[in-house]
Design an enzyme around this catalytic site. Structure first.
Site, PDB file in Angstrom:
ATOM      1  N   GLU A  51       0.809  -1.224   0.000  1.00  0.00           N
ATOM      2  CA  GLU A  51       0.000   0.000   0.000  1.00  0.00           C
ATOM      3  C   GLU A  51       0.842   1.275   0.000  1.00  0.00           C
ATOM      4  O   GLU A  51       0.421   2.300  -0.522  1.00  0.00           O
ATOM      5  CB  GLU A  51      -0.965   0.013   1.185  1.00  0.00           C
ATOM      6  N   PHE A 113     -11.382  -7.268  13.686  1.00  0.00           N
ATOM      7  CA  PHE A 113     -10.323  -7.735  12.801  1.00  0.00           C
ATOM      8  C   PHE A 113      -9.997  -6.654  11.766  1.00  0.00           C
ATOM      9  O   PHE A 113     -10.889  -6.102  11.135  1.00  0.00           O
ATOM     10  CB  PHE A 113     -10.751  -9.029  12.091  1.00  0.00           C
ATOM     11  N   GLN A 114      -8.723  -6.359  11.616  1.00  0.00           N
ATOM     12  CA  GLN A 114      -8.230  -5.315  10.701  1.00  0.00           C
ATOM     13  C   GLN A 114      -8.874  -3.954  10.981  1.00  0.00           C
ATOM     14  O   GLN A 114      -9.100  -3.168  10.059  1.00  0.00           O
ATOM     15  CB  GLN A 114      -8.413  -5.732   9.237  1.00  0.00           C
ATOM     16  N   LYS A 163     -17.519  -0.671   6.000  1.00  0.00           N
ATOM     17  CA  LYS A 163     -17.989  -1.633   5.001  1.00  0.00           C
ATOM     18  C   LYS A 163     -19.499  -1.600   4.851  1.00  0.00           C
ATOM     19  O   LYS A 163     -20.023  -1.699   3.736  1.00  0.00           O
ATOM     20  CB  LYS A 163     -17.513  -3.033   5.392  1.00  0.00           C
ATOM     21  N   MET A 482      24.454   8.686   2.039  1.00  0.00           N
ATOM     22  CA  MET A 482      24.292   9.939   2.777  1.00  0.00           C
ATOM     23  C   MET A 482      24.495   9.715   4.275  1.00  0.00           C
ATOM     24  O   MET A 482      25.037  10.566   4.968  1.00  0.00           O
ATOM     25  CB  MET A 482      22.922  10.554   2.487  1.00  0.00           C
TER      26      MET A 482
END
Lengths: 584, 172
Positions: A51, A113-114, A163, A482
């Site tokens: 993502e 969940f999630q 949802k 760097m």
């Protein structure tokens, strides 16, 4: 006014808002939206492999086109993985809308969940965010979100959609005219301020334009206006990392980038100027160096669309709040209306030419065909080989990024995609994916370091899937360069964890993903290798082995003034006091 | 190396915002994220249609920081207006309410009641061994009253924080 499911409303709103591409990754809490997108005739969904890459790809899409980037991810880990890219877009003012799935409203707050508190987590890394609890609000919120992401100072907006709100039906409505009841950024500059600014510019003996990403965000017309104003006034111009391309690098008035790894002439000119005209730039710490020594003799005009940028770090003499393009147009009109002529800035230019004579971007190198390639040489060769092809260049973050900024000349806006504010390693490759999707026929090259690239290297699969001809040009020095450079500057070369151990064989990796892999080992192979990369259709990864211990100069070390640049490696002392060590 | 901070001045900010979920978190989060101080914060819905809330924040900082706080608040999407009530020419009235519970008997109880009278604090509840006083005034006055009550059996204090409004006929 039509009755439809929340998921259909999301897709309908995307269509109505002219969205053609969505970067995303499915999951449980966004399945209804994914179903609504299934085989959609106009909206193309690009399936990334992580993502975070979706957000950077959306940034690349946005930065190369000026249109907002759109991201679709699921709840929980989908949303938290997107946070880095969202923050990156906030710091670099990139217009982006991120749609996140959320657990159903009935489960919010139960550690489902999630589940994560997406609006809570993203509250301070977005320009604005929404949790949609009612499908009837989806239409207006989608339209308002795009308005906010793209108006005023652009930025990321998150819409969190539970949802059950995606499944429930409601009425889809489109606001006829979006006039947010509290968010109304000032776009038109104040006429009096413009008049004052013009008088200050006309009177200045040592003026300099200092421009930033705001000019790019204001669109190609703003870059054209900038060129006209610089030409009318005859003043020199420098720019931040984010502003490269707004002014052509081959113009004699261009002094190069300023700041920590800017040119000696631009930093000296900022320090000695009697007038700084800042346009769409925000006096970042990478630009100013030590604040009490920043441009001590200069009056400052600051043109910015965000009032909070004005006087945030450097107090200015004249503030012009408004869109950079409108302000530049107004300045040109006022200059012409008052019949100003460019002053004789000959003495100022003579001093600048004196600073230019240090040739601060020169670097030591051997010329034999079997010599090590200096990374600066590799960037210059890439620039020379792609002249006339108008490529889009993206970078990761580190030494290679600074070398690209110093040695690759840009002559148009929207061709240079880099993570400036947040400095996100892992930005460049997915940004190149986004830019290539937006401009399928352009040459898109990600100049990468071998360490940064590995942060989102999984996107090779995305490139293969969509047959994108992205080119990755790795300046491989086997170090987080760097980090190592700062350890040499500050910690007597104690290289704590900065060596890139256990690197993959990038050529074999290319093969594994069905790409073309090339290796360049010596100076003699450089030009041919680059030519082969450009001429090879499809995606190519080039493992360009460069001199391992080269460092990026010139450099203003942390805590130092513009006039205290390190010009070459022999100026490095290896230690710093605690005040300097404490600065980033 | 020592870390130093600059001396500041006290400012009262009146902020009108959309009355929607998360606004208060956005504003307080801005203060923590950017390292600004909050001395007190009050918030309540102020419009007949419940669409607007007014937040009063007492903050502290050097003048450039106060200016930055105002600009940062002003650019938040749900913020309608930010007014610095300490701006030159903006004389204002500030009030705070405290409920002060004092327990005790005998002389201390009488002394508490006498001082409450001097401060024009009202008795809003009493038992044989306690009072609850309601005091309204500037934060200074409330501070002074509470300090005195400490000597007279103070057991509990609740304060509202400051609300403030500019003098004169004009609205915010």
């Amino acid at each position: 006014m039509t009755e439809m499911s929340g998921a259909d409303m999301v897709v309908q709103a995307l269509v109505d808002l002219g969205v053609d591409t969505v970067f995303g990754y499915p999951g449980g809490a966004v399945l209804p939206i994914y179903d609504a997108l299934y085989k959609h005739p106009t909206i193309k969904h690009i399936l990334v492999r992580h993502e975070q890459a979706a957000t950077h790809a959306a940034e690349g899409y946005a930065r190369s086109t000026g249109k907002p980037g759109v991201v679709l991810v699921t709840s929980g880990p989908g949303a938290t993985n997107a946070v880095t890219g969202i923050t990156d877009a906030l710091l670099d003012s990139i217009p982006m809308v991120v749609l996140t799935g959320q657990v159903p409203t009935t489960l919010i707050g139960t550690d489902a969940f999630q589940e994560c508190d997406t609006v809570g987590i993203t509250r301070h890394c977005t320009k604005h965010n929404y949790l949609v609890m009612d499908p009837d609000r989806l239409g207006p919120i989608m339209h308002e979100a795009f308005h906010i992401a793209t108006h005023g100072r652009p930025g990321p907006v998150v819409i969190d959609i539970p949802k059950n709100v995606q499944v429930a039906t409601g009425t889809y409505s489109v606001p006829e005219f979006i006039q947010h009841n509290s968010y109304r950024p000032q776009v038109e500059p104040d006429a009096d301020a413009i008049a004052q600014a013009i008088d200050m510019i006309a009177a200045a003996e040592r003026p300099i334009f200092y421009t930033g990403g705001g000019v790019i965000n204001a669109g190609p017309d703003a870059s054209a206006a900038l060129r006209q104003l610089v030409s009318l006034t005859g003043a020199p111009i420098t720019s931040t990392l984010m502003g490269l391309g707004a002014f052509p690098a081959d113009d004699p008035k261009w002094l190069g980038m300023l700041g920590m790894h800017g040119t000696y002439e631009s930093n000296m000119a900022m320090n000695r100027a009697d007038l700084i005209i800042a346009v769409g730039a925000r006096f970042d710490d990478r630009v100013t160096g030590r604040l009490d020594a920043f441009a001590p003799e200069a009056k400052k005009i600051h043109i910015d669309i965000d009032r909070s940028s004005i006087n945030k770090i450097v107090p200015v003499d004249l503030a012009v709040v408004g869109d950079a393009g409108r302000a530049l147009d107004a300045l040109i009109a006022a200059w012409q209306a008052k019949g100003h002529k460019a002053r004789d800035l000959g003495e100022w230019w003579r001093r600048i030419d004196g600073w230019r004579a240090t040739r601060c971007l020169d670097f030591p190198e051997k010329k034999e065909p079997d010599a090590d390639i200096m990374p600066q040489r590799a960037v210059k060769a890439l620039f020379d080989a792609t002249r006339g092809r108008d490529p889009i260049i993206t970078t990761e973050v580190g030494q290679h990024q600074m070398w690209a900024a110093q040695h690759f000349g840009f002559s148009a806006p929207n061709r240079w995609l880099t993570s400036g504010g947040l400095g996100t390693m892992g930005y460049g490759f997915p940004a190149a994916v986004g830019a290539q999707i937006a401009t399928p026929n352009r040459l898109v090259i990600c100049i990468a370091g071998e360490a940064s690239l590995q942060m989102n290297i999984q996107e090779m699969g995305t490139v293969s899937q969509y047959r994108l001809p992205v080119k990755i040009f790795i300046l491989n020095n086997e170090w987080m360069g760097m980090v190592r450079q700062w350890q040499e500057l500050t910690y007597e070369s104690r290289y704590s964890n900065s060596y890139s151990d256990s690197l993959p064989d990038f050529v074999k990796l290319a093969d594994a993903y069905g790409w073309t892999g090339l290796r360049i080992d010596t100076l003699g192979q450089l030009e041919e290798g680059i030519a082969k990369m450009i001429d090879t259709p499809g995606p190519v990864i080039v493992d360009c082995r460069v001199a391992k211990l080269a460092n990026c100069f010139p450099m203003i070390p942390s805590g130092a003034a513009h006039t205290d640049m390190i010009l070459q490696p022999s100026d490095v002392t290896g230690t710093m006091d605690d005040e300097a060590k404490a600065l980033v | 190396m020592k870390i130093t901070t600059e001396a500041g001045e006290r400012h009262v900010l009146a902020i009108t915002v959309d009355n929607e979920a998360g606004v208060l978190a956005k504003i307080t989060g801005l203060f923590t994220a950017r390292g600004y101080n909050i001395e007190s914060l009050t918030v309540a819905d102020i419009s007949s249609d419940h669409a607007l809330s007014r937040i009063t924040i007492v903050t502290n900082g050097p003048p450039p920081i106060i200016d930055q706080i105002i600009a940062q608040l002003d650019r938040l999407v749900p913020v309608h207006r930010v007014v610095d009530l300490n701006d030159a020419g903006e004389a204002h009235v500030e009030r705070e309410i405290a409920l002060v519970k004092v327990a005790g008997t005998g002389d201390k109880r009488i002394e508490a009641l006498r001082m409450a009278d001097v401060f024009r604090a009202k008795v809003v509840d009493t038992t044989l061994s306690s009072f609850i006083f309601e005091i309204t005034g500037t934060s200074d006055k409330v501070d002074r009253f509470i300090a005195l009550m400490r000597e007279c059996g103070l057991v509990e204090v609740g304060r509202t924080g400051v609300v403030a409004i500019a003098r004169g006929p004009e609205a915010l």
